[in-house]
Design an enzyme around this catalytic site. Sequence first.
Site, PDB file in Angstrom:
ATOM      1  N   TYR A   1       0.874  -0.846   0.248  1.00  0.00           N
ATOM      2  CA  TYR A   1       0.543   0.064   0.135  1.00  0.00           C
ATOM      3  C   TYR A   1       0.680   0.861   0.058  1.00  0.00           C
ATOM      4  O   TYR A   1       1.843   0.868   1.168  1.00  0.00           O
ATOM      5  CB  TYR A   1      -0.750  -0.229   1.257  1.00  0.00           C
ATOM      6  CG  TYR A   1      -1.494   1.352   1.027  1.00  0.00           C
ATOM      7  CD1 TYR A   1      -3.232   1.612   1.002  1.00  0.00           C
ATOM      8  CD2 TYR A   1      -1.185   2.447   1.974  1.00  0.00           C
ATOM      9  CE1 TYR A   1      -3.908   2.451   1.127  1.00  0.00           C
ATOM     10  CE2 TYR A   1      -1.822   3.249   2.901  1.00  0.00           C
ATOM     11  CZ  TYR A   1      -2.735   3.006   2.238  1.00  0.00           C
ATOM     12  OH  TYR A   1      -3.627   4.825   2.276  1.00  0.00           O
TER      13      TYR A   1
ATOM     14  N   ASP B   1     -12.843  -2.810   1.249  1.00  0.00           N
ATOM     15  CA  ASP B   1     -12.728  -2.378   2.348  1.00  0.00           C
ATOM     16  C   ASP B   1     -13.706  -3.180   3.652  1.00  0.00           C
ATOM     17  O   ASP B   1     -13.216  -1.804   4.709  1.00  0.00           O
ATOM     18  CB  ASP B   1     -11.518  -1.140   2.222  1.00  0.00           C
ATOM     19  CG  ASP B   1     -10.288  -1.164   2.680  1.00  0.00           C
ATOM     20  OD1 ASP B   1     -10.564  -1.681   3.049  1.00  0.00           O
ATOM     21  OD2 ASP B   1     -10.242   0.117   3.293  1.00  0.00           O
TER      22      ASP B   1
END
Length: 162
Positions: A15, A114
């Site tokens: 990420y 998410d």
Amino acid sequence: MAARIAPLGWHVVVYFEAADLPDLEDFFATLPVPLVIDHMGRPDVTRDPDGPEFARFLRFADRNRCWVKVSCPERLTVTGPRALDGERHAYTDVVSFARTVVEEFGDRVLWGTDWPHPNLTDHMPDDGLLVDHVAHVAGSADLRRRLLVDNPMALYWPEECA
């Protein structure tokens, strides 16, 4: 750590913010495991999807045979979900970036959410719109099957695909 998990056939999910890729790409390229890039490398969706920043990301992902998650348009969007032609449309400012990733990396692209959307403080996304987003970024049945079925199988259960 990556060297320790490489013999297990595992991968590493990375990420990063798009602006940080120039500082990270050499390091990422040294990792001896497959890389899965979260949230399409968090492109700045106010920029041109054909511009140099996103082109750099695409080159990096291609050169390093990365997997790319087409995920979290609710975190990338500036405009949010909005009405388009009389119906709600999912995250139009993210679509061109995601569509490019799906088309460029058809055999190494994954979809995800998410959920349960941790750390969002300004809104809670409509999960139905997140699912609807798939049809806007993967325009054919073949691309949707690869995004949702074939590619996850190949990454997470490769022995089943052999």
